[in-house]
Design a protein around this motif. Structure first.
Motif, PDB file in Angstrom:
ATOM      1  N   GLU A  71      -8.050  -4.035  -1.092  1.00 38.75           N
ATOM      2  CA  GLU A  71      -8.383  -2.755  -1.723  1.00 38.75           C
ATOM      3  C   GLU A  71      -7.247  -2.254  -2.611  1.00 38.75           C
ATOM      4  OE1 GLU A  71      -8.551  -3.259   1.657  1.00 38.75           O
ATOM      5  OE2 GLU A  71     -10.719  -3.560   1.745  1.00 38.75           O
ATOM      6  N   LYS A  72      -6.028  -2.453  -2.178  1.00 36.49           N
ATOM      7  CA  LYS A  72      -4.882  -2.034  -2.994  1.00 36.49           C
ATOM      8  C   LYS A  72      -4.747  -2.909  -4.235  1.00 36.49           C
ATOM      9  CE  LYS A  72      -2.282   0.478   0.428  1.00 36.49           C
ATOM     10  NZ  LYS A  72      -1.000   0.736   1.074  1.00 36.49           N
ATOM     11  N   LEU A  73      -5.004  -4.192  -4.079  1.00 36.71           N
ATOM     12  CA  LEU A  73      -4.950  -5.084  -5.240  1.00 36.71           C
ATOM     13  C   LEU A  73      -6.038  -4.712  -6.244  1.00 36.71           C
ATOM     14  CD1 LEU A  73      -4.313  -8.524  -3.495  1.00 36.71           C
ATOM     15  CD2 LEU A  73      -2.643  -6.907  -4.427  1.00 36.71           C
ATOM     16  N   ASP A  74      -7.204  -4.367  -5.732  1.00 33.74           N
ATOM     17  CA  ASP A  74      -8.323  -3.992  -6.602  1.00 33.74           C
ATOM     18  C   ASP A  74      -8.076  -2.673  -7.324  1.00 33.74           C
ATOM     19  OD1 ASP A  74      -9.698  -6.239  -5.706  1.00 33.74           O
ATOM     20  OD2 ASP A  74     -10.904  -5.111  -4.249  1.00 33.74           O
ATOM     21  N   LEU A  75      -7.362  -1.758  -6.686  1.00 34.86           N
ATOM     22  CA  LEU A  75      -7.249  -0.393  -7.204  1.00 34.86           C
ATOM     23  C   LEU A  75      -5.881  -0.016  -7.759  1.00 34.86           C
ATOM     24  CD1 LEU A  75      -9.366   1.415  -4.475  1.00 34.86           C
ATOM     25  CD2 LEU A  75     -10.040   0.873  -6.827  1.00 34.86           C
ATOM     26  N   VAL A  76      -4.949  -0.951  -7.827  1.00 35.57           N
ATOM     27  CA  VAL A  76      -3.615  -0.607  -8.322  1.00 35.57           C
ATOM     28  C   VAL A  76      -3.656  -0.072  -9.750  1.00 35.57           C
ATOM     29  CG1 VAL A  76      -2.919  -2.914  -9.125  1.00 35.57           C
ATOM     30  CG2 VAL A  76      -1.191  -1.299  -8.312  1.00 35.57           C
ATOM     31  N   ALA A  77      -4.611  -0.520 -10.551  1.00 41.31           N
ATOM     32  CA  ALA A  77      -4.714  -0.022 -11.936  1.00 41.31           C
ATOM     33  C   ALA A  77      -5.070   1.460 -11.968  1.00 41.31           C
ATOM     34  CB  ALA A  77      -5.748  -0.831 -12.722  1.00 41.31           C
ATOM     35  N   THR A  78      -5.724   1.941 -10.923  1.00 39.63           N
ATOM     36  CA  THR A  78      -6.130   3.351 -10.858  1.00 39.63           C
ATOM     37  C   THR A  78      -5.529   4.029  -9.628  1.00 39.63           C
ATOM     38  OG1 THR A  78      -8.164   2.762  -9.683  1.00 39.63           O
ATOM     39  CG2 THR A  78      -8.301   2.925 -12.081  1.00 39.63           C
ATOM     40  N   TRP A  79      -4.290   3.685  -9.351  1.00 41.77           N
ATOM     41  CA  TRP A  79      -3.637   4.192  -8.148  1.00 41.77           C
ATOM     42  C   TRP A  79      -3.614   5.710  -8.077  1.00 41.77           C
ATOM     43  CZ3 TRP A  79       0.676   7.240  -8.446  1.00 41.77           C
ATOM     44  CH2 TRP A  79       1.364   7.243  -9.669  1.00 41.77           C
ATOM     45  N   HIS A  80      -3.560   6.381  -9.233  1.00 41.53           N
ATOM     46  CA  HIS A  80      -3.530   7.852  -9.249  1.00 41.53           C
ATOM     47  C   HIS A  80      -4.751   8.439  -8.537  1.00 41.53           C
ATOM     48  CE1 HIS A  80      -0.288   8.363 -12.281  1.00 41.53           C
ATOM     49  NE2 HIS A  80      -0.781   7.273 -12.823  1.00 41.53           N
ATOM     50  N   GLU A  81      -5.894   7.806  -8.758  1.00 40.69           N
ATOM     51  CA  GLU A  81      -7.154   8.324  -8.247  1.00 40.69           C
ATOM     52  C   GLU A  81      -7.617   7.664  -6.956  1.00 40.69           C
ATOM     53  OE1 GLU A  81      -6.965   7.002 -11.482  1.00 40.69           O
ATOM     54  OE2 GLU A  81      -6.633   8.921 -12.458  1.00 40.69           O
ATOM     55  N   ALA A  82      -7.029   6.540  -6.595  1.00 43.42           N
ATOM     56  CA  ALA A  82      -7.553   5.720  -5.495  1.00 43.42           C
ATOM     57  C   ALA A  82      -7.461   6.390  -4.126  1.00 43.42           C
ATOM     58  CB  ALA A  82      -6.838   4.374  -5.458  1.00 43.42           C
ATOM     59  N   GLY A  83      -6.400   7.139  -3.877  1.00 42.37           N
ATOM     60  CA  GLY A  83      -6.252   7.808  -2.590  1.00 42.37           C
ATOM     61  C   GLY A  83      -5.939   6.898  -1.419  1.00 42.37           C
ATOM     62  N   GLU A  87       2.638   7.811  -0.096  1.00 45.60           N
ATOM     63  CA  GLU A  87       3.464   8.612  -1.003  1.00 45.60           C
ATOM     64  C   GLU A  87       4.591   7.772  -1.590  1.00 45.60           C
ATOM     65  OE1 GLU A  87       4.862  12.328   0.565  1.00 45.60           O
ATOM     66  OE2 GLU A  87       2.856  12.925   1.228  1.00 45.60           O
ATOM     67  N   ARG A  88       5.173   6.922  -0.785  1.00 42.95           N
ATOM     68  CA  ARG A  88       6.265   6.057  -1.254  1.00 42.95           C
ATOM     69  C   ARG A  88       5.757   5.060  -2.303  1.00 42.95           C
ATOM     70  NH1 ARG A  88      11.581   4.531   0.436  1.00 42.95           N
ATOM     71  NH2 ARG A  88      11.904   2.280   0.506  1.00 42.95           N
ATOM     72  N   GLU A  89       4.593   4.467  -2.054  1.00 35.97           N
ATOM     73  CA  GLU A  89       4.007   3.550  -3.038  1.00 35.97           C
ATOM     74  C   GLU A  89       3.697   4.289  -4.341  1.00 35.97           C
ATOM     75  OE1 GLU A  89       1.736   0.388  -0.060  1.00 35.97           O
ATOM     76  OE2 GLU A  89       0.740   2.272  -0.602  1.00 35.97           O
ATOM     77  N   CYS A  90       3.144   5.481  -4.232  1.00 37.47           N
ATOM     78  CA  CYS A  90       2.828   6.276  -5.427  1.00 37.47           C
ATOM     79  C   CYS A  90       4.094   6.616  -6.209  1.00 37.47           C
ATOM     80  CB  CYS A  90       2.079   7.555  -5.041  1.00 37.47           C
ATOM     81  SG  CYS A  90       0.372   7.264  -4.524  1.00 37.47           S
ATOM     82  N   ALA A  91       5.151   6.952  -5.497  1.00 38.05           N
ATOM     83  CA  ALA A  91       6.412   7.266  -6.170  1.00 38.05           C
ATOM     84  C   ALA A  91       6.941   6.041  -6.919  1.00 38.05           C
ATOM     85  CB  ALA A  91       7.452   7.759  -5.156  1.00 38.05           C
ATOM     86  N   ALA A  92       6.855   4.874  -6.295  1.00 39.20           N
ATOM     87  CA  ALA A  92       7.315   3.639  -6.940  1.00 39.20           C
ATOM     88  C   ALA A  92       6.452   3.301  -8.148  1.00 39.20           C
ATOM     89  CB  ALA A  92       7.295   2.485  -5.937  1.00 39.20           C
ATOM     90  N   LEU A  93       5.148   3.457  -8.029  1.00 36.58           N
ATOM     91  CA  LEU A  93       4.251   3.161  -9.142  1.00 36.58           C
ATOM     92  C   LEU A  93       4.465   4.137 -10.300  1.00 36.58           C
ATOM     93  CD1 LEU A  93       1.117   2.279  -7.019  1.00 36.58           C
ATOM     94  CD2 LEU A  93       2.318   0.712  -8.572  1.00 36.58           C
ATOM     95  N   ALA A  94       4.657   5.403  -9.985  1.00 37.08           N
ATOM     96  CA  ALA A  94       4.912   6.393 -11.040  1.00 37.08           C
ATOM     97  C   ALA A  94       6.220   6.078 -11.764  1.00 37.08           C
ATOM     98  CB  ALA A  94       4.949   7.802 -10.445  1.00 37.08           C
TER      99      ALA A  94
END
Length: 159
Positions: A71-83, A87-94
């Motif tokens: 699911e994370k591999l499928d949704l990494v392109a839309t991580w902002h909306e994926a939910g 928080e740590r992953e989101c911070a790294a992606l941002a």
């Protein structure tokens, strides 16, 4: 379909010291103890942004070996909306997106403060190094159109 301009193997043979330097730089985040799954998510997202099929496929393969949820591999392109990202992953992606899109804007104090809320100074250095390294690989992979390394499934017959 785009054709390969320069094969990865040709790059390896022609510029072995460049390849070795990039590989060494890429290992620093792992050696620093950063979570490998976060690093792979970052490499996937940056490779998506930079349209590098070669790097995207490599890091999908690595991510699967590490057991990253599909699911994370499928949704990494839309991580902002994926939910589904921590928080740590989101911070790294941002942070990765900020450093990758430098032509669009500067690195703001807000962006730096946001990553530092989840990563120590040392971790931020190594996370930034990982982002810089994948961006360098992406520029080579996209410019030369390295062929993506497709893994054969156990059910695939040898050609």
């Amino acid at each position: 379909m785009s054709s390969v301009r320069i094969a990865y193997e040709t790059f390896q043979k022609t510029a072995p010291s460049a390849q070795a330097a990039l590989l060494a730089m890429g290992k620093t985040a792992d050696e620093a103890g950063l979570d490998k799954t976060i690093i792979e998510l970052v490499k996937l997202r940056v490779s998506q942004i930079n349209n590098c099929a070669f790097c995207l496929q490599i890091h999908l393969n690595v991510s699967r070996r590490l057991g990253l949820p599909q699911e994370k591999l499928d949704l990494v392109a839309t991580w902002h909306e994926a939910g589904i990202f921590s928080e740590r992953e989101c911070a790294a992606l941002a942070w990765a997106e900020t450093l990758t899109r430098l032509s669009d804007k500067t690195v703001s104090d807000e962006a730096y403060d946001a990553v530092r809320r989840h990563f120590s100074e040392s971790e931020t250095i190594f996370l930034s190094t990982a982002v810089a390294t994948i961006n360098a690989w992406n520029r080579l992979g996209a410019a030369f159109r390295f062929a993506p390394p497709i893994q054969k499934k156990a059910t695939d017959k040898a050609a």
